[in-house]
Design a protein around this motif. Structure first.
Motif, PDB file in Angstrom:
ATOM      1  N   ASP A 147      -0.251  -0.835 -10.262  1.00 56.86           N
ATOM      2  CA  ASP A 147      -1.430  -1.095  -9.332  1.00 56.86           C
ATOM      3  C   ASP A 147      -1.495  -2.452  -8.954  1.00 56.86           C
ATOM      4  OD1 ASP A 147      -2.671  -2.140 -11.424  1.00 56.86           O
ATOM      5  OD2 ASP A 147      -3.426  -0.381 -12.068  1.00 56.86           O
TER       6      ASP A 147
ATOM      7  N   LYS B  90     -11.305  -0.587   3.002  1.00 62.02           N
ATOM      8  CA  LYS B  90     -10.112  -0.030   3.872  1.00 62.02           C
ATOM      9  C   LYS B  90     -10.815   0.331   5.418  1.00 62.02           C
ATOM     10  CE  LYS B  90      -6.375   0.989   1.135  1.00 62.02           C
ATOM     11  NZ  LYS B  90      -5.353   2.277   0.925  1.00 62.02           N
TER      12      LYS B  90
ATOM     13  N   ILE C  75      -7.472  -8.205  -1.777  1.00 60.79           N
ATOM     14  CA  ILE C  75      -7.701  -6.645  -2.016  1.00 60.79           C
ATOM     15  C   ILE C  75      -8.152  -5.923  -0.806  1.00 60.79           C
ATOM     16  CG2 ILE C  75      -8.477  -4.844  -3.572  1.00 60.79           C
ATOM     17  CD1 ILE C  75      -6.546  -6.675  -4.914  1.00 60.79           C
TER      18      ILE C  75
ATOM     19  N   ASP D 141       0.986  -1.111  -0.006  1.00 55.67           N
ATOM     20  CA  ASP D 141      -0.009  -0.013  -0.025  1.00 55.67           C
ATOM     21  C   ASP D 141       0.913   1.208   0.159  1.00 55.67           C
ATOM     22  OD1 ASP D 141      -1.750   2.001   1.147  1.00 55.67           O
ATOM     23  OD2 ASP D 141      -3.174   0.681   1.112  1.00 55.67           O
TER      24      ASP D 141
ATOM     25  N   HIS E 210     -12.417   1.219  -2.844  1.00 51.39           N
ATOM     26  CA  HIS E 210     -13.344   1.417  -3.689  1.00 51.39           C
ATOM     27  C   HIS E 210     -14.588   0.109  -3.544  1.00 51.39           C
ATOM     28  CE1 HIS E 210     -11.106   3.848  -6.582  1.00 51.39           C
ATOM     29  NE2 HIS E 210      -9.925   3.313  -6.187  1.00 51.39           N
TER      30      HIS E 210
ATOM     31  N   SER F   6      -9.270  -2.274  -0.318  1.00 49.08           N
ATOM     32  CA  SER F   6      -9.334  -1.138  -1.051  1.00 49.08           C
ATOM     33  C   SER F   6     -10.438  -0.079  -0.475  1.00 49.08           C
ATOM     34  CB  SER F   6      -9.688  -1.424  -2.538  1.00 49.08           C
ATOM     35  OG  SER F   6     -10.051  -0.312  -3.252  1.00 49.08           O
TER      36      SER F   6
ATOM     37  N   ASP G 158      -3.372  -2.901  -1.933  1.00 50.27           N
ATOM     38  CA  ASP G 158      -4.272  -1.779  -2.310  1.00 50.27           C
ATOM     39  C   ASP G 158      -4.385  -1.960  -3.818  1.00 50.27           C
ATOM     40  OD1 ASP G 158      -5.844   0.441  -2.306  1.00 50.27           O
ATOM     41  OD2 ASP G 158      -3.821   1.760  -2.437  1.00 50.27           O
ATOM     42  N   LEU G 159      -5.499  -1.476  -4.288  1.00 51.18           N
ATOM     43  CA  LEU G 159      -5.874  -1.151  -5.871  1.00 51.18           C
ATOM     44  C   LEU G 159      -4.884  -0.257  -6.605  1.00 51.18           C
ATOM     45  CD1 LEU G 159      -9.577  -1.768  -6.793  1.00 51.18           C
ATOM     46  CD2 LEU G 159      -7.694  -3.041  -7.207  1.00 51.18           C
ATOM     47  N   GLN G 160      -5.212   1.089  -6.061  1.00 51.47           N
ATOM     48  CA  GLN G 160      -4.461   2.079  -6.580  1.00 51.47           C
ATOM     49  C   GLN G 160      -3.079   2.270  -5.874  1.00 51.47           C
ATOM     50  OE1 GLN G 160      -7.823   5.127  -6.031  1.00 51.47           O
ATOM     51  NE2 GLN G 160      -7.543   5.434  -8.172  1.00 51.47           N
TER      52      GLN G 160
ATOM     53  N   TYR H 147     -11.779  -9.490  -0.932  1.00 52.14           N
ATOM     54  CA  TYR H 147     -12.107  -8.103  -1.315  1.00 52.14           C
ATOM     55  C   TYR H 147     -12.646  -7.369  -0.168  1.00 52.14           C
ATOM     56  CZ  TYR H 147     -12.517  -4.124  -4.235  1.00 52.14           C
ATOM     57  OH  TYR H 147     -12.434  -2.770  -4.583  1.00 52.14           O
TER      58      TYR H 147
END
Length: 216
Positions: free
Chosen positions: A63, A106, A82, A10, A86, A84, A56-58, A103
Motif C-alpha cells: 500500500d 482524488k 499522496i 494506483d 480518504h 487518495s 494511492d493509499l490503498q 496530500y
C-alpha cells in the motif's frame, strides 16, 4: 525547458490513465512511468529517476504507507504526493508525520494537482485547504497536553518561530524572505535548523510536528 519528471502508482487503471493523460498535457511535466501497486513502483524506481511520485493509499501487494517508507529509505531524492479518496484526519496526519510532501483528494481539480506538483518542487511541500483544516482540528481536539517540544538544552529563536509560523501558513521560501526582509538563503538556514531541532525530515513533517505539538 527542464521538465518535472513524474511517476504514478494506483491500482485503478481508469484513474491512473486519466491522471497520466491530464498530466501529459502540461508542457513541462513528463510521466516517465506508472505502476499498479507499491511493489511495481519500487521496481520502477530502480530503473528511472523521477522528481515526484504520486501514490494511492490503498493498493494491493504494497500500500501507499509502506511504499512511502521504502521510497524514503531507498530513494530519498523522490518527493511523495499522496492522491487518495480518504478524507479522514487520521490518514492525513499520519502521512504528514511520515514525511510525505503533499496530500490530495482524488476529486481535486486538475489545476490543484498541477499547483501541488509545482509547490512540492519549489518549496518541498503542499498543503491544500482541507489538509490545513485537518491539522488545526488535530490541535483543537487533542485531549492530552502535548509533550515538551524541546528539552532544556535546545531553544527556538524568535526568528525561527517567525519562519515556522509562515511555513505553517503555506508561504514559500521566497515569500517568507520578502515578508521578513531577509535573503532566501537566510530563510533556508532557519528552516534547516528547525528540521534539525525537531528531528523532522522535511518541511511537510516540520509543519505537521508544529501543529501536533501545539508549538504555534
Amino acid at each position: 525547458m527542464e521538465k518535472i519528471k513524474l511517476v504514478i502508482a494506483d491500482d485503478h487503471n481508469l484513474f491512473r490513465k486519466g491522471m497520466t493523460a491530464m498530466l501529459n498535457q502540461i508542457g513541462d511535466f513528463e510521466l516517465i512511468g506508472e505502476a499498479a501497486n507499491g511493489k511495481e513502483l519500487l521496481d520502477l524506481l530502480a530503473r528511472v529517476t523521477p522528481d515526484i511520485a504520486l501514490l494511492d493509499l490503498q493498493m494491493p501487494v504494497m500500500d501507499g504507507v509502506e511504499t512511502t517508507e521504502h521510497i524514503q529509505s531507498q530513494f530519498p531524492h523522490v518527493k511523495v504526493i499522496i492522491v487518495s479518496m480518504h478524507e479522514e484526519d487520521r490518514f492525513i496526519i499520519h502521512l504528514l508525520e511520515k514525511g510525505v510532501n503533499g496530500y490530495l483528494l482524488k476529486d481535486s481539480e486538475p489545476g490543484e494537482v498541477e499547483n501541488a506538483i509545482r509547490r512540492v518542487m519549489s518549496d518541498g511541500f503542499y498543503y491544500s485547504d482541507f489538509v490545513s483544516k485537518a491539522l488545526h482540528r488535530k490541535v483543537i481536539t487533542r485531549a492530552t497536553p502535548p509533550a515538551p517540544l524541546f528539552n532544556s538544552k535546545v531553544q527556538i529563536s524568535p526568528r525561527e518561530m517567525e519562519v515556522l509560523q509562515l511555513l505553517c501558513e503555506g508561504l514559500s521560501t521566497l515569500e517568507i524572505s520578502e515578508k521578513l526582509f531577509v535573503s532566501p538563503r537566510t530563510v533556508e538556514g532557519h528552516r534547516l535548523r528547525l528540521l534539525e531541532k525537531t528531528g523532522t525530515k522535511n518541511t511537510a513533517g516540520l509543519v505537521a510536528y508544529a501543529f501536533k505539538n501545539d508549538l504555534l
